[in-house]
Design an enzyme around this catalytic site. Structure first.
Site, PDB file in Angstrom:
ATOM      1  N   ASP A   1     -11.847  -7.490  -1.002  1.00 47.77           N
ATOM      2  CA  ASP A   1     -12.593  -8.712  -0.703  1.00 47.77           C
ATOM      3  C   ASP A   1     -13.952  -8.386  -0.102  1.00 47.77           C
ATOM      4  OD1 ASP A   1     -12.122  -9.278   2.581  1.00 47.77           O
ATOM      5  OD2 ASP A   1     -10.621  -8.032   1.609  1.00 47.77           O
TER       6      ASP A   1
ATOM      7  N   GLU B   1       0.821  -1.207   0.000  1.00 45.00           N
ATOM      8  CA  GLU B   1       0.000   0.000   0.000  1.00 45.00           C
ATOM      9  C   GLU B   1       0.860   1.264   0.000  1.00 45.00           C
ATOM     10  OE1 GLU B   1      -3.574  -2.071   2.656  1.00 45.00           O
ATOM     11  OE2 GLU B   1      -1.940  -0.978   3.640  1.00 45.00           O
TER      12      GLU B   1
END
Length: 277
Positions: free
Chosen positions: A245, A36
């Site tokens: 997800d 990230e």
């Protein structure tokens, strides 16, 4: 506990300014994982590495006319709170002169108590960056979501009359900064409720999360700690995440192949949002 109600601090004020009122100051961006962190780092101009105690990696750079301090915190609520505190207290001096003195006062103590509006070189906002899961039906894999409100999911003093996730002396949940939310809306991000817990949420926990926090759509492991720290320092906050997800979709619900793509999307969104304020 003895069974008596825990002592309650006097109410802690909300951030006394919005980010749009301090846009000449430094934006503190915090990512938990290298996947990230790196896409954001790659997008910064004039980037230089800096060092902070207990922080895995850190850079100062520029984007769209703004100064950005980017920290790699590590995963979880404690790591996130530590990174936010270090960035808020030590960040201004590191950005201005490259030292780690932390804006120390003449007696050697760090000055982290100012309630005045942020000045150039000070921290004007805290932004959580990265990936997250969502409950079914609220968003899709690849969507960019931002925190309308963040709740600490593991904090529970309901036995004493508090709302689930409410810390004594604070409100039940920490809203995102209105200027940053408006910029996120212009970008096309979805403003949703966030809940943060210190564990991976799979099928067994998914139903409980949905039942306890019906207004929460996004689940992560850092945003509430960053938001609470920002509130205590009266600094505007928002979380910007890309969905990897759908929680409870399968036993191994994280789409690991989506992490890199989603991190790129989150990085693009974060810088676009900052550029619109």
């Amino acid at each position: 506990m003895s069974g008596d109600e825990p002592s309650v601090m006097s109410d802690v004020p909300r951030p006394g300014r919005t980010y749009g009122e301090s846009d000449s100051s430094v934006a503190l961006l915090i990512a938990a994982m290298p996947e990230e962190f790196e896409p954001l780092k790659a997008r910064l101009g004039d980037a230089r590495s800096v060092q902070f105690p207990g922080i895995h990696d850190a850079v100062v750079g520029r984007h769209g006319g703004k100064t950005i301090l980017l920290l790699l915190s590590g995963i979880g609520l404690v790591n996130a709170a530590h990174a936010a505190t270090v960035g808020l207290c030590l960040g201004p001096s590191v950005v201005s002169d490259g030292t780690g003195n932390g804006g120390a006062t003449s007696d050697g103590n760090s000055d982290c108590t100012s309630t005045q509006p942020a000045q150039p070189g000070e921290i004007g906002c805290v932004m959580s960056i990265g990936t997250a899961g969502v409950v079914p039906g609220r968003a899709s894999i690849g969507d960019v979501v931002v925190s309308e409100k963040v709740v600490p999911g593991d904090f529970d003093l309901t036995a004493f009359g508090y709302e689930r996730g409410q810390v004594p002396g604070l409100t039940a949940g920490y809203p995102g900064d209105r200027d940053l939310l408006a910029a996120a809306d212009a970008f096309g991000a979805k403003a949703l409720g966030f809940v943060s817990v210190d564990r991976f949420v799979g099928i067994p926990e998914a139903a409980a999360i949905r039942e306890i926090f019906p207004d929460a759509s996004v689940v992560d492991m850092e945003s509430s700690a960053l938001a609470q720290t920002a509130v205590l320092h009266e600094t505007p906050f928002i979380s910007v995440r890309s969905v990897t997800d759908v929680i409870g979709e399968s036993e191994t619900s994280v789409h690991l192949d989506e992490v890199d793509n989603s991190s790129e999307q989150a990085a693009t969104a974060a810088l676009d949002i900052l550029g619109r304020v």
